[in-house]
Design a protein around this motif. Structure first.
Motif, mmCIF file in Angstrom:
data_model
loop_
_atom_site.group_PDB
_atom_site.id
_atom_site.type_symbol
_atom_site.label_atom_id
_atom_site.label_comp_id
_atom_site.label_asym_id
_atom_site.label_seq_id
_atom_site.Cartn_x
_atom_site.Cartn_y
_atom_site.Cartn_z
ATOM 1 N N TYR A 116 -8.086 -64.222 0.359
ATOM 2 C CA TYR A 116 -7.237 -64.179 -0.836
ATOM 3 C C TYR A 116 -5.791 -63.985 -0.392
ATOM 4 O O TYR A 116 -5.486 -63.124 0.426
ATOM 5 N N CYS A 166 -1.905 -63.462 -1.726
ATOM 6 C CA CYS A 166 -1.026 -63.191 -2.864
ATOM 7 C C CYS A 166 0.073 -64.250 -2.873
ATOM 8 O O CYS A 166 0.842 -64.384 -1.926
ATOM 9 N N ASN A 185 -3.058 -66.961 -5.861
ATOM 10 C CA ASN A 185 -2.664 -66.830 -7.269
ATOM 11 C C ASN A 185 -1.220 -67.269 -7.460
ATOM 12 O O ASN A 185 -0.424 -67.283 -6.519
ATOM 13 N N CYS A 216 -4.656 -59.974 -9.604
ATOM 14 C CA CYS A 216 -5.202 -60.341 -8.291
ATOM 15 C C CYS A 216 -6.638 -59.843 -8.130
ATOM 16 O O CYS A 216 -7.481 -60.550 -7.571
ATOM 17 N N HIS A 244 0.963 -52.720 -4.788
ATOM 18 C CA HIS A 244 0.106 -53.813 -5.251
ATOM 19 C C HIS A 244 -1.309 -53.759 -4.666
ATOM 20 O O HIS A 244 -2.303 -53.733 -5.408
ATOM 21 N N GLU A 250 -4.915 -52.820 -6.285
ATOM 22 C CA GLU A 250 -6.016 -53.800 -6.310
ATOM 23 C C GLU A 250 -7.315 -53.152 -5.828
ATOM 24 O O GLU A 250 -8.380 -53.373 -6.398
HETATM 25 ZN ZN ZN Z 1 -1.589 -60.113 -5.381
#
Ligand code: ZN
Ligand code: AMP
Length: 493
Positions: free
Chosen positions: A42, A44, A82, A225, A250, A254
């Motif tokens: 993943y 960001c 994302n 996210c 962040h 998450e």
């Molecule tokens: Zn993120």
């Protein structure tokens, strides 16, 4: 789609173990994905309120090098990125421009995707817009509420960090003694302001909002996210990456949201890229010391120079950006392209030399072990530079044979599957972006240096390189006239 070469150095058991520095443990750890042969990643992505700057692209290039390297080692990579297309700044700016959030962000999403192509960033398997995943976020907030991790204040929903004892493990902050119930509504804040954070924000007058089962409002940045990562990659993913500034709050948030909801480990390896700096200060919109890709292109810099510069400094080292460093990158790319041209179109004596085959195999091994060592791109590049230097000497001496071309070409292909700078397509890219001169402008000194290089190539009867340099000069509008006395005159078109 181009097929990416895979290292064929034999059994994977004999290949260098991949190690990544995991921010969670603070150490380099052997990389072993959850499912053998597959990696879930993943990334960001950007907040699309403006053009991304090259500091942002430092992180995006690192994420691309990571992806390409894993693929070169034979892993099947599923990457999700994302696009944050709703946040405080986007709401403000679209309102000021008098357009919808959608219309406002569409423009910057398109620009971002075009910029990615200019830098040869491979497209992730999933590109997820936050505003298209509101339902997923709402469902995640509902799960957190059912488990008692949330509370409501003035229509907004907050995550209660005191209920999540592991809070702070990633960023190493100590929250003991923190005043419970203190809240923060902004998406971005610093460690000194660690508080309960907003999962869902009540609408302010005139603001865009969504009508949902948890009330009207809009999502906080962090929930986006968590929801999208788990939707596409499952509860536990292998690698999550971003710039170091995302570590807190962040990524800390998450982890809290995801692990509180699932009771499982959210991410196995956290990778964070260090900043790109200007005059030793972080490049950022708020400081105003930023450059967009388009600005650099308009000044005559090439996409390949930018990519090479950003990729060549290992991601955990800070990178101080200067125009000279970009010019240095341009010369390195040019040297490599000239060598590739010489290799491909040179005429060499028949035969094959075992020494050169083993020299090429060594370079391939060193290139791979550099990258296996937490993506040490500088070390990997050194292996290629050494090879190019040795082989240019061998070619000058007539010791490089026709049968040596294939193994060396394989090394260059491997190099380019990660660095992606050998294709001479900068002019084409600039043209399709519609920015900057369609051909790069060269200073007088640069022209003279290239001419000297071409003369040296001709002297050693390396006509492939001398032709390549002539073409390169022609692309920049420089016309050469060879005079009878062996000298060269030049003029601009
Ligand atoms: Zn993120
Ligand atoms: P943003 O659009 O602000 O969410 O940032 C997009 C990505 O760029 C994030 O991964 C940030 O951590 C990263 N980033 C922002 N500024 C820099 C910088 N100066 N150097 C490296 N990465 C950065």
């Amino acid at each position: 789609m181009t097929v990416q070469p895979e290292l064929k150095t034999g059994d994977t058991a004999t290949m260098t173990e991949i190690r990544f520095h995991n921010t969670m443990s603070g150490r380099a750890e052997p990389f072993v994905p959850l499912v053998a042969g597959e990696v879930s990643c993943y990334t960001c992505g950007p907040t699309v309120y403006d053009y991304a700057h090259i500091g942002n692209f430092r992180t995006f290039v690192f994420q691309d090098v990571l992806r390409r390297y894993l693929r070169s080692r034979g892993f099947r990579v599923t990457q999700v990125m994302n696009l944050t297309d709703v946040d405080d700044r986007i709401i403000q700016k679209s309102a000021a421009a008098g357009v919808s959030i959608r219309e406002y962000t569409d423009k910057y999403i398109q620009a971002y995707l075009d910029d990615r192509r200019a830098l040869n960033l491979q497209p992730p398997e999933y590109i997820a817009r936050a505003t298209e995943h509101i339902d997923d976020m709402v469902q995640l907030i509902q799960r957190l509420t059912e488990k008692g991790f949330t509370y409501v204040s003035e229509g907004s929903i907050y995550f209660r960090i005191a209920k999540f004892p592991a809070y702070g493990r990633l960023s190493k902050i100590d929250v003991t003694g923190m005043q419970t119930g203190a809240r923060v509504d902004m998406d971005r804040y610093d460690k000194d302001n660690a508080r309960d954070f907003a999962l869902w924000k009540a609408p302010k007058p005139g603001e865009h909002f969504w009508e949902t089962p948890i009330g009207p409002g809009r999502p906080g940045w962090h929930i986006e996210c968590s929801a999208m990562a788990m939707k596409y990659l499952g509860d536990t993913l292998d690698i999550h990456s971003g710039g170091v500034d995302l570590t807190f709050p962040h990524h800390e948030n998450e982890i809290a949201q995801s692990e509180a909801a699932t009771g499982k480990q959210f991410v196995r390896y956290w990778l964070h890229a260090e900043f790109l700096l200007v005059d030793h200060e972080k490049m950022s919109k708020s400081v105003g010391n930023f450059a967009t890709l388009r600005e650099l292109f308009a000044h005559g810099h090439k996409p390949s120079s930018v990519r090479f510069l950003l990729a060549s400094v290992p991601y955990r080292s800070q990178l101080n950006f200067t125009p000279e460093s970009l010019q240095g990158a341009a010369s390195s790319v040019e040297r490599l392209r000239t060598f590739a041209a010489r290799l491909k179109s040179g005429k060499f004596p028949a035969g094959a030399s075992p020494e050169i085959a083993s020299r090429a195999a060594k370079a391939l091994g060193d290139f791979d072990s550099g990258l296996a060592d937490d993506l040490n791109t500088a070390q990997a590049l050194a292996a290629i530079y050494d090879l190019v230097r040795d082989l240019n000497i061998a070619m000058d001496r007539g010791e490089f044979l026709q049968g040596d071309v294939a193994p060396v070409l394989a090394v260059l292909e491997m190099f380019d599957s990660i660095f992606a700078v050998l294709d001479d397509d900068d002019a084409e890219k600039l043209k399709s972006l519609g920015v900057g001169p369609s051909s790069p402008t060269l200073s007088d000194a640069e022209v003279e240096a290239l001419i000297a290089e071409r003369q040296a190539a001709r002297k050693r009867r390396d006509f492939a390189s001398s032709d390549h340099i002539r073409d390169q000069l022609a692309q920049s509008g420089i016309i050469l006239e060879d005079s009878r006395d062996g000298g060269v005159r030049w003029k601009r078109k």
